[in-house]
Design an enzyme around this catalytic site. Structure first.
Site, short mmCIF file in Angstrom:
data_model
loop_
_atom_site.label_atom_id
_atom_site.label_comp_id
_atom_site.label_asym_id
_atom_site.label_seq_id
_atom_site.Cartn_x
_atom_site.Cartn_y
_atom_site.Cartn_z
N GLU A 105 17.31 29.05 43.94
CA GLU A 105 17.51 30.43 43.54
C GLU A 105 16.42 31.27 44.20
OE1 GLU A 105 18.06 33.91 42.26
OE2 GLU A 105 16.36 33.12 41.16
N HIS A 106 16.81 32.39 44.76
CA HIS A 106 15.98 33.10 45.72
C HIS A 106 14.88 33.95 45.09
CE1 HIS A 106 16.62 34.41 50.16
NE2 HIS A 106 15.35 34.37 49.87
N SER A 107 15.04 34.36 43.83
CA SER A 107 14.18 35.41 43.33
C SER A 107 12.71 35.05 43.14
CB SER A 107 14.75 35.96 42.01
OG SER A 107 14.82 34.96 41.02
N CYS A 156 10.57 33.25 44.86
CA CYS A 156 9.81 33.33 46.11
C CYS A 156 10.80 33.27 47.28
CB CYS A 156 8.78 32.21 46.23
SG CYS A 156 9.48 30.54 46.15
#
Length: 635
Positions: free
Chosen positions: A346-348, A350
């Site tokens: 999941e990108h959020s 970092c």
């Protein structure tokens, strides 16, 4: 701040901190400078729309007028509000207030393909038998699968430990500070769905899961303590877990695949999670355990296809293995029965560069067979089961159907361009590799679409405290001129080379500005969010303001990943492309994703266009050298 419970390690930490450098605060750019750069970024779009020089001048003059009015009026007020917000913010105006919500948490789209990134690892050459031998009998799980999963996990945890103790990448450099802080953001954290806007779980070092991973197998979830344990001990417990899964299957136990719910639209997932948590306190404990765990290890029971593209798509997730995921987790290690491995996240928390650095450390040393002996399971692992009902069961069925549509629409492939790489671009063409590749992407886009589009390239603002990213607007007046010269048969190669060099110079300047806190997109977002109800601006309401940020070509370069077979992230628009790339010494690797449903895109077609662009650019660069040689021979 993360600290060790080990007294000696803590003393070392304190000593090294005394020699650490301090990162500067992310600046707020000057308002007039941002507006001037914004106007300049509109030039290629206005040139596309205008049917005459007069029409272009008229359209540009109007935007310049709106910019002047904004600069002396409402914009100045918004700038002062932004400065006041910055003064009240502990770290910076962007990260403390806006970035997570606007860039990630308010998005309601499903995470698979749309937000998650994915990496497919190279095969481990240290495995003593071939891939075909490892899966000869097509078992659900294999000895080599478990050993490779345990080994990579061991290496990843080793990286985490060395970062914490500052044995590697100490705080004596800006890069060290950025990498340490960013690395710890990818462990012990998970995105948590909520209606309207998600949140991130907060790590709790006292939670039992803080030193554990979640192992998924056939859609069942298990907790496994891993800190300070050997690869052999981890493998022994993973073996016990898959044996438990096999027994559950053979006994006819029915699984309700709750993991698939995390693939849903965020509001749908939020409602389903709330229902789950209300069913039983044990569901709250299970969800908290998953959120607090270090990471997820997915032992897939299905084989990824032998092709590179097939392997990459399996890591991204397919309908066959989607229920064996927890898409909210910041980092998931994935290994199939043939010991093919990769990671998804999941990108959020970092940016994807950070987990790619960690993952590369995890695979740079192949499996050491001597580390695995006849170790017995510790029996410290635990089942993480869910209490469900008919409603949740039906929601899982619907989520699986929705995931199937989403994933089968994703045209995700790898392009290995091996005719030349960064060494040739820098040494012969005498150009920066990143800007050169960006121009190739501009040319490939235009040749396949016949129009230009706003283009996003990621720039890291890691030199600043809590810095994340800024946008490099690749489409410029100069990049447009280069592309048009390349498709105009009347232009000479000498003229084309001149436009290429100018476009690369402009792009390099924009890259430098973005990386040093002088980009425009984060600043413009901040100014817009400073508007109060009822306040309006012709500049910000201009349809072209929105179109200039429609990133149908969304790109990102990687500085890590030589050991990856492929990489990927999804296109931001239905008729666009999501592209990441790595310029190696002798080749360039592209991960390209688009949607089958769009009649305007084709990943295979774009791959061919990129190859053609790179060949043509090499040709004009070589013709430039030939011309220089001719001149020299006559002197």
């Amino acid at each position: 701040m993360f600290t060790s419970r080990n007294g000696k390690l803590k003393r070392t930490w304190t000593k090294r901190m005394s020699t650490s450098v301090k990162l500067p605060r992310l600046p707020i750019p000057e308002l007039r400078t941002t507006l001037d750069r914004y106007l300049k970024s509109l030039e290629p779009l206005l040139l596309e729309e205008a049917d005459s020089a007069t029409a272009y001048e008229s359209a540009y003059t109007l935007r310049a007028k709106w910019a002047d009015e904004f600069n002396t009026g409402l914009g100045r007020t918004c700038q002062e509000r932004l400065k006041a917000l910055d003064r009240a913010s502990p770290h910076n105006w962007l990260d403390d207030n806006f970035w997570m919500k606007k860039a990630y948490m308010e998005w309601r789209s499903p995470l698979p393909v749309n937000s998650n990134w994915w990496l497919a690892f190279q095969d481990d050459t240290q495995l003593p038998i071939s891939e075909s031998e490892r899966v000869k009998d097509s078992p659900r799980y294999t000895h080599w699968q478990i050993q490779r999963a345990a080994w990579i996990l061991h290496r990843i945890l080793e990286f985490r430990s060395k970062i914490e103790s500052q044995e590697i990448h100490p705080d004596t450099t800006r890069t060290g500070i950025w990498l340490r802080e960013s690395t710890f953001k990818m462990f012990n954290v998970s995105r948590v769905p909520q209606v309207g806007c998600d949140i991130l779980s907060l790590p709790d070092s006292s939670h039992p899961a803080a030193s554990s991973v979640v192992v998924t197998a056939n859609g069942w979830f298990y907790g496994l303590p891993v800190i300070s344990r050997s690869p052999a001990a981890i493998a022994a417990d993973m073996t016990a877990i898959v044996h438990d899964v096999e027994q559950r299957i053979s006994s006819g136990e029915k699984l309700v695949p709750v993991g698939i719910l995390s693939s849903s639209n965020r509001d749908t997932w939020a409602a389903n999670l709330a229902h789950l948590l209300a069913l039983s306190p044990s569901n709250e404990e299970t969800h908290e355990y998953i959120s607090q765990s270090l990471l997820v290890v997915s032992l897939d029971h299905t084989l990824a296809p032998l092709t590179i593209d097939g392997h990459l798509q399996s890591i991204r997730s397919t309908t066959a293995n989607a229920s064996n995921r927890w898409f909210d987790k910041a980092f998931s290690l994935i290994v199939d029965p043939a010991a093919r491995a990769g990671a998804m996240g999941e990108h959020s928390p970092c940016d994807a560069l950070v987990p790619s650095i960690v993952a590369e450390y995890g695979i740079v040393e192949g499996l050491d067979a001597a580390q695995f002996g006849n170790t017995q399971s510790s029996k410290e692992w635990r089942r993480l089961d869910w209490v469900t009902d008919d409603y949740i069961s039906n929601q899982c069925t619907q989520a699986q159907e929705d995931a199937e549509v989403l994933m089968e629409n994703s045209d995700d492939r790898v392009l290995w361009f091996s005719e030349y790489g960064a060494d040739w671009i820098k040494g012969v063409a005498k150009q920066g590799a990143d800007a050169y590749i960006q121009m190739a992407l501009q040319l490939a886009w235009y040749r396949t679409r016949g129009v230009f589009t706003a283009t996003y390239e990621t720039a890291l603002t890691r030199m600043f405290n809590k810095g994340r990213t800024e946008t490099i607007r690749t489409l410029t007046r100069d990049s447009r001129a280069f592309v048009l010269a390349m498709v105009d048969s009347k232009e000479t190669d000498e003229q084309r080379l001149t436009t290429l060099r100018r476009a690369i110079q402009t792009h390099t300047s924009l890259t430098r500005e973005a990386a040093t806190g002088r980009g425009i997109d984060r600043h413009l977002m901040g100014l817009r969010l400073m508007l109060k109800p009822g306040e309006t601006s012709l500049l910000l309401e201009d349809p072209l303001f929105a179109r200039s940020a429609e990133w149908k070509l969304s790109t990102s370069g990687l500085s890590a990943g030589h050991l990856f077979r492929g990489t990927g992230f999804g296109a931001g628009f239905e008729d666009g492309y999501g592209i990441n790339y790595l310029a190696g010494p002798d080749g360039i690797k592209f991960g390209i994703e688009s949607k089958f449903s769009s009649p305007h895109t084709s990943t295979e077609g774009f791959q061919n266009a990129v190859v053609g662009a790179l060949r043509d650019m090499q040709r004009i660069c070589l013709s430039g050298h030939a011309m220089v040689g001719e001149v020299s021979s006559h002197l």
